[in-house]
Design an enzyme around this catalytic site. Sequence first.
Site, PDB file in Angstrom:
ATOM      1  N   LYS A 173       0.874  -1.167   0.000  1.00  0.00           N
ATOM      2  CA  LYS A 173       0.000   0.000   0.000  1.00  0.00           C
ATOM      3  C   LYS A 173       0.914   1.220   0.000  1.00  0.00           C
ATOM      4  CE  LYS A 173      -3.196   2.770   2.670  1.00  0.00           C
ATOM      5  NZ  LYS A 173      -3.787   3.043   3.994  1.00  0.00           N
ATOM      6  N   GLY A 215      -8.170   9.377   9.518  1.00  0.00           N
ATOM      7  CA  GLY A 215      -8.513   9.531  10.924  1.00  0.00           C
ATOM      8  C   GLY A 215      -9.592  10.540  11.246  1.00  0.00           C
ATOM      9  N   ALA A 244      -9.527   5.563   3.967  1.00  0.00           N
ATOM     10  CA  ALA A 244      -9.347   6.696   4.885  1.00  0.00           C
ATOM     11  C   ALA A 244     -10.604   7.549   5.024  1.00  0.00           C
ATOM     12  CB  ALA A 244      -8.185   7.584   4.467  1.00  0.00           C
ATOM     13  N   ASN A 271      -9.358   1.873   9.698  1.00  0.00           N
ATOM     14  CA  ASN A 271      -8.634   1.502  10.904  1.00  0.00           C
ATOM     15  C   ASN A 271      -9.206   2.192  12.135  1.00  0.00           C
ATOM     16  OD1 ASN A 271      -5.069   1.322  11.811  1.00  0.00           O
ATOM     17  ND2 ASN A 271      -6.866   0.878  12.988  1.00  0.00           N
TER      18      ASN A 271
END
Length: 267
Positions: free
Chosen positions: A98, A159, A186, A208
């Site tokens: 990635k 995030g 993302a 994530n």
Amino acid sequence: MEFYGTKIESRLLLGTAQYPSPDILKKAIQASGSQIVTVSLRREASNGKTEKTGQTFWKMISDLGVRVLPNTAGCHSVKEALTTAHMAREVFQTNWIKLEVINDNDTLCPNVFELVEAARILNEDGFEVFPYTTEDLSVAEKLLEAGCEVLMPWGAPIGTGIGLNNEYGLRTMRAHYPNIPMIVDAGIGRPSHATLAMELGFDAVLLNTAVAKAGDPIKMAKAFGTAIEAGVLAREADPMEPRDMASPSTPVLGTANFGASPFHEPK
């Protein structure tokens, strides 16, 4: 769904950072149904503790039977990305990478100029590149010309949890390259964001923070897995198009008309 000739059933790719404990990470991966997890290569001095921790981590990943997608997180230049990618291939024994080349630490926005150059070099060196990019069509074209067979446009900055910040751009990108595998990467914060990505026709979602930082990462991982399945089913079902005017769901033809009394006599 295939990435570089490898067939994958689960459309959820999961990151492995920031979890409260290795056990919660393990259970979250299992609950999500994910078959691919991303890992970052950290170039730090190895001592007894970090070595033992690393061995425990890799044993857990190996026991889960998932595929590893190493990434070049934190790289700001072509040189850094190339060095990290080669180290990752040696450590993880995979050509998958990635590719992240970021512009700054505040927005973590992809540096698309360095990204394209790094992608070209890595593809020529036998890597199978998953580039973290924007939804810009001109950048996508350059990445494909550089040899990439997968594109990973961001939903929003890493995030943030905003979701699909530019739905129009993502929809356009998907329509422009209908046969290229695409993963929204993302910015995903809620399962509904993942459902929307699937409804738009994307092949998978990588996330994530939304799972790792949830109050209950295991439940959230399961929620994302279910949400992605729902989005795929919705897309396959050919959903109705939105309309400006109301339309009754119950037919009015043949129903009784109570607007006038049969005993009413006109004057």
